[in-house]
Design a protein around this motif. Structure first.
Motif, PDB file in Angstrom:
ATOM      1  N   PRO A 224       9.642 -18.930  -8.292  1.00  0.00           N
ATOM      2  CA  PRO A 224       8.017 -19.212  -8.491  1.00  0.00           C
ATOM      3  C   PRO A 224       7.217 -18.712  -7.136  1.00  0.00           C
ATOM      4  N   LEU A 225       8.120 -18.467  -6.058  1.00  0.00           N
ATOM      5  CA  LEU A 225       7.311 -17.941  -4.788  1.00  0.00           C
ATOM      6  C   LEU A 225       7.112 -16.650  -5.049  1.00  0.00           C
ATOM      7  N   SER A 226       7.758 -15.949  -5.776  1.00  0.00           N
ATOM      8  CA  SER A 226       7.532 -14.518  -6.052  1.00  0.00           C
ATOM      9  C   SER A 226       6.202 -14.504  -6.903  1.00  0.00           C
ATOM     10  N   ASP A 227       6.069 -15.329  -7.898  1.00  0.00           N
ATOM     11  CA  ASP A 227       4.773 -15.268  -8.488  1.00  0.00           C
ATOM     12  C   ASP A 227       3.685 -15.798  -7.964  1.00  0.00           C
ATOM     13  N   LEU A 228       3.916 -16.573  -6.964  1.00  0.00           N
ATOM     14  CA  LEU A 228       2.812 -17.113  -6.046  1.00  0.00           C
ATOM     15  C   LEU A 228       2.324 -15.943  -5.252  1.00  0.00           C
ATOM     16  N   PHE A 229       3.234 -15.111  -4.627  1.00  0.00           N
ATOM     17  CA  PHE A 229       2.801 -14.017  -3.857  1.00  0.00           C
ATOM     18  C   PHE A 229       2.266 -12.993  -4.412  1.00  0.00           C
ATOM     19  N   GLY A 230       2.139 -12.850  -5.819  1.00  0.00           N
ATOM     20  CA  GLY A 230       1.562 -11.717  -6.859  1.00  0.00           C
ATOM     21  C   GLY A 230       2.616 -10.743  -6.951  1.00  0.00           C
ATOM     22  N   ALA A 231       3.512 -11.230  -7.671  1.00  0.00           N
ATOM     23  CA  ALA A 231       4.749 -10.115  -8.063  1.00  0.00           C
ATOM     24  C   ALA A 231       4.113 -10.059  -9.532  1.00  0.00           C
ATOM     25  N   GLY A 232       3.802  -8.941  -9.690  1.00  0.00           N
ATOM     26  CA  GLY A 232       3.278  -8.288 -11.147  1.00  0.00           C
ATOM     27  C   GLY A 232       4.171  -7.339 -11.993  1.00  0.00           C
ATOM     28  N   TRP A 244       7.553 -11.203   1.408  1.00  0.00           N
ATOM     29  CA  TRP A 244       7.026 -12.397   1.726  1.00  0.00           C
ATOM     30  C   TRP A 244       7.860 -13.466   1.498  1.00  0.00           C
ATOM     31  N   VAL A 245       8.597 -13.600   0.352  1.00  0.00           N
ATOM     32  CA  VAL A 245       9.561 -14.649   0.035  1.00  0.00           C
ATOM     33  C   VAL A 245      10.682 -14.647   1.084  1.00  0.00           C
ATOM     34  N   SER A 246      11.088 -13.549   1.560  1.00  0.00           N
ATOM     35  CA  SER A 246      12.351 -13.373   2.539  1.00  0.00           C
ATOM     36  C   SER A 246      11.773 -13.638   3.824  1.00  0.00           C
ATOM     37  N   ARG A 247      10.450 -13.373   4.030  1.00  0.00           N
ATOM     38  CA  ARG A 247      10.060 -13.953   5.406  1.00  0.00           C
ATOM     39  C   ARG A 247       9.760 -15.445   5.470  1.00  0.00           C
ATOM     40  N   THR A 248       9.360 -15.952   4.461  1.00  0.00           N
ATOM     41  CA  THR A 248       9.123 -17.485   4.052  1.00  0.00           C
ATOM     42  C   THR A 248      10.349 -18.037   4.379  1.00  0.00           C
ATOM     43  N   GLU A 249      11.785 -17.467   3.674  1.00  0.00           N
ATOM     44  CA  GLU A 249      12.853 -18.177   3.804  1.00  0.00           C
ATOM     45  C   GLU A 249      13.498 -17.938   5.235  1.00  0.00           C
ATOM     46  N   SER A 250      13.331 -16.891   5.899  1.00  0.00           N
ATOM     47  CA  SER A 250      13.711 -16.864   7.137  1.00  0.00           C
ATOM     48  C   SER A 250      13.033 -17.736   8.269  1.00  0.00           C
ATOM     49  N   LEU A 251      11.656 -17.794   8.007  1.00  0.00           N
ATOM     50  CA  LEU A 251      10.962 -18.861   8.869  1.00  0.00           C
ATOM     51  C   LEU A 251      11.292 -20.136   8.759  1.00  0.00           C
ATOM     52  N   LEU A 252      11.631 -20.556   7.594  1.00  0.00           N
ATOM     53  CA  LEU A 252      11.993 -21.996   7.252  1.00  0.00           C
ATOM     54  C   LEU A 252      13.296 -22.289   7.847  1.00  0.00           C
ATOM     55  N   ALA A 253      14.315 -21.310   7.574  1.00  0.00           N
ATOM     56  CA  ALA A 253      15.657 -21.405   8.059  1.00  0.00           C
ATOM     57  C   ALA A 253      15.742 -21.346   9.449  1.00  0.00           C
ATOM     58  N   GLY A 254      14.740 -20.774  10.228  1.00  0.00           N
ATOM     59  CA  GLY A 254      14.627 -20.465  11.696  1.00  0.00           C
ATOM     60  C   GLY A 254      14.295 -21.977  12.154  1.00  0.00           C
ATOM     61  N   LEU A 255      13.324 -22.562  11.679  1.00  0.00           N
ATOM     62  CA  LEU A 255      12.737 -23.820  11.846  1.00  0.00           C
ATOM     63  C   LEU A 255      13.695 -24.905  11.825  1.00  0.00           C
TER      64      LEU A 255
END
Length: 372
Positions: A224-232, A244-255
């Motif tokens: 779902p996040l890939s579709d949200l970030f414009g995967a076509g 962008w999905v990978s960066r979001t995952e890393s950001l939340l995991a670090g938090l």
């Protein structure tokens, strides 16, 4: 006049006694001499600049970091629970890797799947070696004995994991690589648990467990996040969305790792206060290391893989040109993920810890007039 026994001057001396160098004032030395000559046991002298328990305004002995631990290794609360969780995680990683390799859909791609699953197995082995060693050596006080016992415990965990891999996986070079690298990671984790700051090691393992569990749960939200970030339909849009999905995952995991590390250190301090009445305070560098610990373990995992699992990575990259590109991209992504988790976790822990600090007490700097 001479002093007679039983007279009022029996405690006095005709001449001052020779006293060695002292650190207290003259009154304290004189009082100690009088009590010694009258047969009373002298009180233990406190070092210069420190108050005895009787002189403390609260009526209790003051405790600081040195007096609490007494030079002994710290106690890490909850180590047994962390050890059981990490053992379950390692078993799950080994089982899922085995199922992926032995599945009928794997075919000739077993090497690629092994290389893909190796980082998760190594991280789990690192944490398991550390947590089991913490649980086994938590009651040991001597630092040297504790370190040797922790390394030995990590060695036992690594050997058991290697034997389990060799017995359940196919007997080939790939299996031997996974087994040897897993054993080395468990030994390194055990050595890490031999550090004197056991609470910091416990915080690092707790933060890593929390981050890795989050990554498993986050995998359900990647599409779902890939579709949200414009995967076509184009390959470039898919790659940009995956980044962008990978960066979001890393950001939340670090938090999450930073919060988990701070909560564990706070909980361990309160446990020590309830158990012993006092607890050694940890300064901000300890919180910094604990918050960054999950990212450090991920980067250490990459180092172990590129040294111990180099042969497996080369085999996976040699299958085709696409596999070579994929392995290179995966290695870069793992390093980026570790760096993100490291800095976000450290920053989160420091911010939360800083908000708990109150204002520094204002000292009266007005000098009193000297007595004439």
């Amino acid at each position: 006049m001479s002093n007679q026994p039983g007279s009022s001057t029996a405690a006095e001396t005709d001449q001052p006694e020779t006293v060695g160098p002292t650190t207290g004032d003259g009154a304290a030395v004189e009082t100690s001499s009088v009590k010694a000559s009258s047969g009373e046991a002298p009180l233990a002298e406190a070092p210069a600049g420190e108050a005895t328990p009787a002189e403390d305004a609260a009526g209790h002995a003051r405790a600081d970091e040195g007096t609490v631990t007494g030079g002994r290794a710290e106690f890490a609360p909850g180590a047994l629970v962390l050890a059981l969780l990490s053992l379950g995680w390692l078993a799950a990683m080994l089982w899922s890797t085995r199922e992926a390799i032995h599945s009928t859909a794997a075919g000739v791609t077993a090497i690629s799947l092994s290389a893909y699953a190796l980082p998760g197995v190594i991280t789990a082995a690192l944490v398991t070696g550390a947590t089991v060693a913490l649980a086994a050596t938590n009651r040991l006080g001597r630092a040297t004995l504790r370190f040797l016992a922790a390394v030995g415990t990590g060695l036992v965990v690594g050997l058991l994991a290697a034997v389990a891999i060799n017995l359940t996986y196919a007997d080939n070079a790939t299996t031997n690589t996974i087994a040897g690298t897993t054993a080395a990671a468990a030994i390194i984790g055990g050595a890490m648990a031999g550090a004197r700051q056991a609470r910091v090691v416990g915080a690092i393992t707790a933060a890593t467990l929390a981050a890795q569990i989050f990554v498993v749960l986050f995998s359900r939200a990647r599409d779902p996040l890939s579709d949200l970030f414009g995967a076509g339909e184009t390959q470039q849009s898919v790659l940009d969305a995956a980044k962008w999905v990978s960066r979001t995952e890393s950001l939340l995991a670090g938090l999450l790792a930073g919060l988990a590390a701070y909560l564990y250190l706070t909980w361990s301090r309160r446990r020590a206060e309830r158990r012993d009445g006092v607890a050694s305070p940890l300064r901000w560098p300890a919180y910094l290391v604990a918050g960054a610990g999950a990212g450090l373990l991920l980067l250490l995992t990459e180092v172990i893989i590129r040294i111990g699992g180099r042969g497996l990575l080369d085999l996976a990259a040699a299958l085709s040109e696409a596999d070579e590109v994929a392995q290179t991209a995966l290695g870069t992504s793992r390093v980026d993920n570790g760096i993100w988790v490291l800095f976000v976790g450290a920053l989160t822990t420091l911010i939360v810890f800083g908000r708990t600090l109150g204002p520094r007490p204002v000292e009266d700097e007005t000098d009193e007039p000297a007595a004439s």
